[in-house]
Design a protein around this motif. Structure first.
Motif, PDB file in Angstrom:
ATOM      1  N   THR A   1       4.577  -0.707  10.131  1.00 21.42           N
ATOM      2  CA  THR A   1       3.478  -0.466  11.070  1.00 21.42           C
ATOM      3  C   THR A   1       2.122  -0.467  10.367  1.00 21.42           C
ATOM      4  OG1 THR A   1       4.996   0.867  12.402  1.00 21.42           O
ATOM      5  CG2 THR A   1       2.647   1.086  12.872  1.00 21.42           C
ATOM      6  N   ASN A   2       2.080   0.077   9.129  1.00 23.66           N
ATOM      7  CA  ASN A   2       0.813   0.185   8.389  1.00 23.66           C
ATOM      8  C   ASN A   2       0.909  -0.595   7.072  1.00 23.66           C
ATOM      9  OD1 ASN A   2      -0.414   2.438  10.188  1.00 23.66           O
ATOM     10  ND2 ASN A   2       1.544   3.285   9.550  1.00 23.66           N
ATOM     11  N   LYS A   3       1.315  -1.831   7.154  1.00 24.62           N
ATOM     12  CA  LYS A   3       1.573  -2.633   5.949  1.00 24.62           C
ATOM     13  C   LYS A   3       0.310  -2.881   5.147  1.00 24.62           C
ATOM     14  CE  LYS A   3       4.232  -6.629   4.585  1.00 24.62           C
ATOM     15  NZ  LYS A   3       3.774  -7.586   3.870  1.00 24.62           N
ATOM     16  N   ALA A   4      -0.792  -3.204   5.794  1.00 21.62           N
ATOM     17  CA  ALA A   4      -2.033  -3.526   5.073  1.00 21.62           C
ATOM     18  C   ALA A   4      -2.550  -2.326   4.287  1.00 21.62           C
ATOM     19  CB  ALA A   4      -3.087  -4.022   6.057  1.00 21.62           C
ATOM     20  N   VAL A   5      -2.547  -1.162   4.916  1.00 21.99           N
ATOM     21  CA  VAL A   5      -3.047   0.043   4.246  1.00 21.99           C
ATOM     22  C   VAL A   5      -2.148   0.421   3.081  1.00 21.99           C
ATOM     23  CG1 VAL A   5      -3.629   2.470   4.570  1.00 21.99           C
ATOM     24  CG2 VAL A   5      -4.091   0.833   6.398  1.00 21.99           C
ATOM     25  N   CYS A   6      -0.832   0.344   3.284  1.00 24.04           N
ATOM     26  CA  CYS A   6       0.113   0.706   2.228  1.00 24.04           C
ATOM     27  C   CYS A   6       0.020  -0.251   1.045  1.00 24.04           C
ATOM     28  CB  CYS A   6       1.537   0.721   2.781  1.00 24.04           C
ATOM     29  SG  CYS A   6       1.853   1.989   4.024  1.00 24.04           S
ATOM     30  N   ASP A   7      -0.108  -1.553   1.308  1.00 22.58           N
ATOM     31  CA  ASP A   7      -0.208  -2.521   0.218  1.00 22.58           C
ATOM     32  C   ASP A   7      -1.475  -2.316  -0.593  1.00 22.58           C
ATOM     33  OD1 ASP A   7       2.172  -3.669   0.908  1.00 22.58           O
ATOM     34  OD2 ASP A   7       1.282  -5.300   2.087  1.00 22.58           O
ATOM     35  N   ASP A   8      -2.562  -1.978   0.064  1.00 14.88           N
ATOM     36  CA  ASP A   8      -3.813  -1.734  -0.654  1.00 14.88           C
ATOM     37  C   ASP A   8      -3.687  -0.513  -1.555  1.00 14.88           C
ATOM     38  OD1 ASP A   8      -6.608  -2.212  -1.207  1.00 14.88           O
ATOM     39  OD2 ASP A   8      -7.054  -0.468   0.028  1.00 14.88           O
ATOM     40  N   ALA A   9      -3.077   0.555  -1.041  1.00 16.08           N
ATOM     41  CA  ALA A   9      -2.908   1.759  -1.859  1.00 16.08           C
ATOM     42  C   ALA A   9      -1.959   1.515  -3.030  1.00 16.08           C
ATOM     43  CB  ALA A   9      -2.387   2.903  -0.986  1.00 16.08           C
ATOM     44  N   LEU A  10      -0.874   0.766  -2.788  1.00 17.18           N
ATOM     45  CA  LEU A  10       0.082   0.474  -3.857  1.00 17.18           C
ATOM     46  C   LEU A  10      -0.541  -0.403  -4.936  1.00 17.18           C
ATOM     47  CD1 LEU A  10       3.351  -0.133  -1.799  1.00 17.18           C
ATOM     48  CD2 LEU A  10       2.812   1.831  -3.245  1.00 17.18           C
ATOM     49  N   ASP A  11      -1.394  -1.331  -4.549  1.00 20.62           N
ATOM     50  CA  ASP A  11      -2.061  -2.179  -5.533  1.00 20.62           C
ATOM     51  C   ASP A  11      -2.984  -1.357  -6.436  1.00 20.62           C
ATOM     52  OD1 ASP A  11      -0.794  -4.440  -4.630  1.00 20.62           O
ATOM     53  OD2 ASP A  11      -2.420  -5.008  -3.248  1.00 20.62           O
ATOM     54  N   LYS A  12      -3.686  -0.400  -5.858  1.00 22.16           N
ATOM     55  CA  LYS A  12      -4.567   0.454  -6.664  1.00 22.16           C
ATOM     56  C   LYS A  12      -3.766   1.298  -7.645  1.00 22.16           C
ATOM     57  CE  LYS A  12      -8.218   0.790  -3.170  1.00 22.16           C
ATOM     58  NZ  LYS A  12      -8.971   1.686  -2.264  1.00 22.16           N
ATOM     59  N   VAL A  13      -2.650   1.849  -7.169  1.00 22.26           N
ATOM     60  CA  VAL A  13      -1.804   2.666  -8.060  1.00 22.26           C
ATOM     61  C   VAL A  13      -1.221   1.798  -9.174  1.00 22.26           C
ATOM     62  CG1 VAL A  13       0.309   4.030  -8.168  1.00 22.26           C
ATOM     63  CG2 VAL A  13      -1.282   4.351  -6.265  1.00 22.26           C
ATOM     64  N   LYS A  14      -0.821   0.581  -8.842  1.00 21.00           N
ATOM     65  CA  LYS A  14      -0.244  -0.308  -9.848  1.00 21.00           C
ATOM     66  C   LYS A  14      -1.269  -0.677 -10.907  1.00 21.00           C
ATOM     67  CE  LYS A  14       2.345  -4.611 -10.286  1.00 21.00           C
ATOM     68  NZ  LYS A  14       2.913  -5.787  -9.571  1.00 21.00           N
ATOM     69  N   VAL A  15      -2.503  -0.938 -10.501  1.00 18.77           N
ATOM     70  CA  VAL A  15      -3.550  -1.279 -11.463  1.00 18.77           C
ATOM     71  C   VAL A  15      -3.816  -0.114 -12.409  1.00 18.77           C
ATOM     72  CG1 VAL A  15      -5.999  -1.802 -11.689  1.00 18.77           C
ATOM     73  CG2 VAL A  15      -4.625  -3.026 -10.010  1.00 18.77           C
ATOM     74  N   GLN A  16      -3.906   1.088 -11.872  1.00 18.18           N
ATOM     75  CA  GLN A  16      -4.147   2.260 -12.718  1.00 18.18           C
ATOM     76  C   GLN A  16      -2.989   2.516 -13.668  1.00 18.18           C
ATOM     77  OE1 GLN A  16      -5.013   5.493 -10.078  1.00 18.18           O
ATOM     78  NE2 GLN A  16      -6.970   4.624  -9.375  1.00 18.18           N
ATOM     79  N   PHE A  17      -1.763   2.329 -13.172  1.00 16.12           N
ATOM     80  CA  PHE A  17      -0.600   2.558 -14.018  1.00 16.12           C
ATOM     81  C   PHE A  17      -0.534   1.526 -15.144  1.00 16.12           C
ATOM     82  CE2 PHE A  17       3.898   1.920 -15.066  1.00 16.12           C
ATOM     83  CZ  PHE A  17       4.262   3.211 -15.421  1.00 16.12           C
ATOM     84  N   ASN A  18      -0.790   0.257 -14.819  1.00 18.48           N
ATOM     85  CA  ASN A  18      -0.774  -0.780 -15.851  1.00 18.48           C
ATOM     86  C   ASN A  18      -1.883  -0.553 -16.883  1.00 18.48           C
ATOM     87  OD1 ASN A  18       1.400  -2.115 -14.679  1.00 18.48           O
ATOM     88  ND2 ASN A  18       0.088  -3.433 -13.429  1.00 18.48           N
TER      89      ASN A  18
END
Length: 244
Positions: free
Chosen positions: A204-221
């Motif tokens: 239902t909220n794919k766009a918002v979730c993908d944006d948040a996951l991308d930010k977390v992935k960048v910080q983790f990397n």
């Protein structure tokens, strides 16, 4: 089928013509090629893959609530199971024994009633069978996946992939912390509830979730890269020795 030749006669197709080989000598026997059939049956390879994909699709339909009635029944049954095996005081063995006993008694009474009325028992006289070929392929597939996982973990132990080793270490740290809080059965219950809620919420909220996951992935990397940069490497140490 045939080819119309001179005088309107029909020359049938030969095996030599199908294989691309010519046989001009009338005394020789026709050249045949038995390595492949005349046609290729594409349905044979699709039958078992269709069965497995149908099972996966059924699970996806339940998780994504494609049929609300079926999903609600599965969810209610799972919640009832966890209730009886935790707060209800039943162990897993006792709960399984109770369910099997109730199913046996009800089935015997129901089929006896059908026999008394002169009707055939429910389900017929033949029991469902397991496809031996499908089971063999499933075991072989599981063994290949397990071997691939062992090979991957063996590479981690040999420091072949430092980035993956850091990922695994972080996951093990998280599981260690979670294991000190709750038991495995509690997390199994939480995973069951999450399976019926998170996929639908993500869809239902794919766009918002993908944006948040991308930010977390960048910080983790970025954090992992900083840690990896501070670890001395053999190549740099050897270069330093040569310069000295």
């Amino acid at each position: 089928f045939g080819v119309v030749g001179d005088g309107g006669s029909h020359t049938p197709f030969s095996a030599a013509g199908m294989t691309g080989k010519e046989n001009n000598d009338p005394n020789e026997s026709p050249v045949t090629d038995d390595t492949e059939p005349f046609y290729r049956d594409y349905t044979a390879s699709k039958t078992k893959s269709t069965q497995s994909s149908a099972g996966v699709k059924m699970i996806e339909d339940i998780i994504y609530w494609k049929n609300p009635v079926h999903s609600a029944v599965v969810l209610a049954s799972g919640l009832a199971w966890f209730y009886f095996t935790t707060l209800g005081g039943f162990t897993i063995i006792s709960a399984l024994s109770l369910i099997a006993g109730v199913h046996l008694i009800l089935s015997v009474f129901y089929n006896s009633f059908l026999t008394f009325r002169g009707q055939e028992a429910a389900g017929g006289s033949k029991a469902p069978q397991i496809d031996a070929d499908a089971a063999k392929k499933a075991v072989e597939g599981a063994a290949s996946q397990l071997n691939a996982a062992l090979q991957w973990y063996w590479g981690l132990l040999g420091a072949a992939d430092l980035m993956s080793a850091l990922y695994v270490a972080g996951v093990l740290l998280v599981t260690w912390c979670l294991g000190s809080w709750f038991e495995a059965y509690t997390y199994l219950f939480l995973a069951f509830v999450v399976a019926f809620s998170v996929p639908v919420a993500y869809q239902t909220n794919k766009a918002v979730c993908d944006d948040a996951l991308d930010k977390v992935k960048v910080q983790f990397n970025h954090a992992v890269g900083m840690v990896q940069a501070k670890i001395p490497r053999a190549g740099k140490a050897a270069d330093g020795k040569k310069e000295s």
